[in-house]
Design a protein around this motif. Structure first.
Motif, PDB file in Angstrom:
ATOM      1  N   ASP A   1      46.509  45.660  35.599  1.00 52.02           N
ATOM      2  CA  ASP A   1      47.460  46.332  36.492  1.00 52.02           C
ATOM      3  C   ASP A   1      48.720  45.514  36.746  1.00 52.02           C
ATOM      4  O   ASP A   1      49.642  45.984  37.421  1.00 52.02           O
ATOM      5  CB  ASP A   1      46.795  46.659  37.839  1.00 52.02           C
ATOM      6  N   GLY A   2      48.764  44.293  36.239  1.00 52.46           N
ATOM      7  CA  GLY A   2      49.960  43.479  36.382  1.00 52.46           C
ATOM      8  C   GLY A   2      50.002  42.619  37.628  1.00 52.46           C
ATOM      9  O   GLY A   2      51.028  42.018  37.935  1.00 52.46           O
ATOM     10  N   GLN A   3      48.896  42.553  38.356  1.00 50.76           N
ATOM     11  CA  GLN A   3      48.891  41.708  39.541  1.00 50.76           C
ATOM     12  C   GLN A   3      49.089  40.251  39.166  1.00 50.76           C
ATOM     13  O   GLN A   3      49.723  39.479  39.883  1.00 50.76           O
ATOM     14  CB  GLN A   3      47.580  41.880  40.314  1.00 50.76           C
ATOM     15  N   TRP A   4      48.525  39.887  38.018  1.00 51.37           N
ATOM     16  CA  TRP A   4      48.726  38.540  37.469  1.00 51.37           C
ATOM     17  C   TRP A   4      49.274  38.675  36.060  1.00 51.37           C
ATOM     18  O   TRP A   4      48.521  38.832  35.089  1.00 51.37           O
ATOM     19  CB  TRP A   4      47.407  37.768  37.448  1.00 51.37           C
ATOM     20  N   PRO A   5      50.590  38.642  35.896  1.00 50.83           N
ATOM     21  CA  PRO A   5      51.184  38.790  34.554  1.00 50.83           C
ATOM     22  C   PRO A   5      50.805  37.621  33.648  1.00 50.83           C
ATOM     23  O   PRO A   5      50.312  36.590  34.106  1.00 50.83           O
ATOM     24  CB  PRO A   5      52.695  38.793  34.842  1.00 50.83           C
ATOM     25  N   VAL A   6      51.047  37.801  32.358  1.00 47.05           N
ATOM     26  CA  VAL A   6      50.793  36.730  31.396  1.00 47.05           C
ATOM     27  C   VAL A   6      51.583  35.486  31.797  1.00 47.05           C
ATOM     28  O   VAL A   6      52.764  35.557  32.130  1.00 47.05           O
ATOM     29  CB  VAL A   6      51.191  37.179  29.972  1.00 47.05           C
ATOM     30  N   GLY A   7      50.907  34.353  31.788  1.00 44.68           N
ATOM     31  CA  GLY A   7      51.523  33.094  32.183  1.00 44.68           C
ATOM     32  C   GLY A   7      51.235  32.705  33.617  1.00 44.68           C
ATOM     33  O   GLY A   7      51.491  31.565  34.018  1.00 44.68           O
ATOM     34  N   THR A   8      50.707  33.642  34.398  1.00 36.14           N
ATOM     35  CA  THR A   8      50.416  33.386  35.800  1.00 36.14           C
ATOM     36  C   THR A   8      49.120  32.592  35.943  1.00 36.14           C
ATOM     37  O   THR A   8      48.155  32.827  35.228  1.00 36.14           O
ATOM     38  CB  THR A   8      50.276  34.713  36.574  1.00 36.14           C
ATOM     39  N   LYS A   9      49.115  31.686  36.917  1.00 33.70           N
ATOM     40  CA  LYS A   9      47.908  30.936  37.227  1.00 33.70           C
ATOM     41  C   LYS A   9      47.057  31.732  38.207  1.00 33.70           C
ATOM     42  O   LYS A   9      47.565  32.250  39.209  1.00 33.70           O
ATOM     43  CB  LYS A   9      48.276  29.589  37.838  1.00 33.70           C
ATOM     44  N   LEU A  10      45.768  31.866  37.909  1.00 35.07           N
ATOM     45  CA  LEU A  10      44.864  32.562  38.820  1.00 35.07           C
ATOM     46  C   LEU A  10      44.630  31.726  40.077  1.00 35.07           C
ATOM     47  O   LEU A  10      44.686  30.492  40.022  1.00 35.07           O
ATOM     48  CB  LEU A  10      43.508  32.823  38.144  1.00 35.07           C
ATOM     49  N   PRO A  11      44.341  32.381  41.193  1.00 38.32           N
ATOM     50  CA  PRO A  11      43.940  31.627  42.390  1.00 38.32           C
ATOM     51  C   PRO A  11      42.698  30.785  42.106  1.00 38.32           C
ATOM     52  O   PRO A  11      41.961  31.047  41.159  1.00 38.32           O
ATOM     53  CB  PRO A  11      43.650  32.731  43.414  1.00 38.32           C
ATOM     54  N   GLY A  12      42.448  29.807  42.916  1.00 38.26           N
ATOM     55  CA  GLY A  12      41.292  28.945  42.730  1.00 38.26           C
ATOM     56  C   GLY A  12      39.978  29.670  42.964  1.00 38.26           C
ATOM     57  O   GLY A  12      39.946  30.783  43.513  1.00 38.26           O
TER      58      GLY A  12
END
Length: 235
Positions: free
Chosen positions: A29-40
């Motif tokens: 859905d794009g909440q975390w686009p490519v290159g984004t770091k996931l939360p811990g």
């Protein structure tokens, strides 16, 4: 005496599957686009209402699907928004033209190698496969005709004595079989081609027998070109 315990296959827990599915949806859905770091892990565990070990396994599943990648000391980053397809799935949706381009590369080279490396046993197998194909051409059901044709081609590939080439050919067999069955159902191939490849397939076996790699490669290339033309005409 107690019998030894038999362990069944391990299955991912439902919580892991649910957590992985939820994270996969958020990535798609794009909440975390490519290159984004996931939360811990701690943050994700709190958001998802699961333990950190469940989050860890869910992220491992996402990594296996090619969606995320862990960077040492930096965290977990999104690298794709769609999971990797396995080879079988990609083959199923591939076009006939794409499949036959790869088949051409495999079979032409395999025929050339077979002409150099074939053994007496290979020749006996080729003769038997050719006889079975010729018999099927006359009056066998469509499925038997297609299977006998594929069997002859596989025998020629196997005569190259390169197990990787044989394995690659085997990966294509289900797609080839489906395409060829469609061809014989859409076009009356026995009427359209009274010889129905007898001469060409006989020439392939003869070239391998004569240790003539150039002729073997040329014969199989021409035969596959003819099949592609028929598939295009029937589409």
């Amino acid at each position: 005496m107690a019998l030894p315990m038999t362990l069944g296959p391990l299955r991912p827990s439902p919580l892991v599957e649910q957590a992985a599915a939820h994270l996969r949806e958020q990535i798609a859905d794009g909440q975390w686009p490519v290159g984004t770091k996931l939360p811990g892990e701690t943050t994700l565990a709190k958001e998802l209402g699961v333990g950190r070990s469940t989050v860890r396994e869910a992220i491992r599943a996402l990594a296996g699907a090619g969606l995320v990648r862990a960077r040492q000391g930096a965290g977990v980053f999104v690298i794709a928004t769609e999971p990797d397809e396995d080879w079988t799935a990609r083959l199923r949706r591939a076009s006939v033209a794409d499949v036959y381009e790869i088949r051409m590369m495999i079979e032409v080279r395999a025929a050339e190698l077979a002409a150099v490396r074939r053994t007496a046993g290979d020749l006996a197998d080729l003769d038997a496969a050719l006889a079975a194909r010729n018999a099927a051409v006359a009056s066998a059901p469509d499925e038997e005709l297609v299977d006998s044709d594929i069997a002859l081609h596989r025998t020629a590939v196997r005569a190259a004595h390169n197990p990787l080439l044989t394995d690659l050919f085997d990966q294509f067999v289900p797609v080839l079989r489906e395409g060829l069955l469609d061809l014989v159902r859409l076009i009356d191939v026995r009427t359209a081609d009274a010889d129905h490849g007898r001469e060409a397939h006989g020439a392939l076996v003869d070239a391998i027998r004569d240790r003539d790699p150039a002729a073997a490669g040329a014969v199989i290339a021409a035969e596959l070109d003819r099949t592609v033309a028929r598939l295009g005409a029937g589409s």
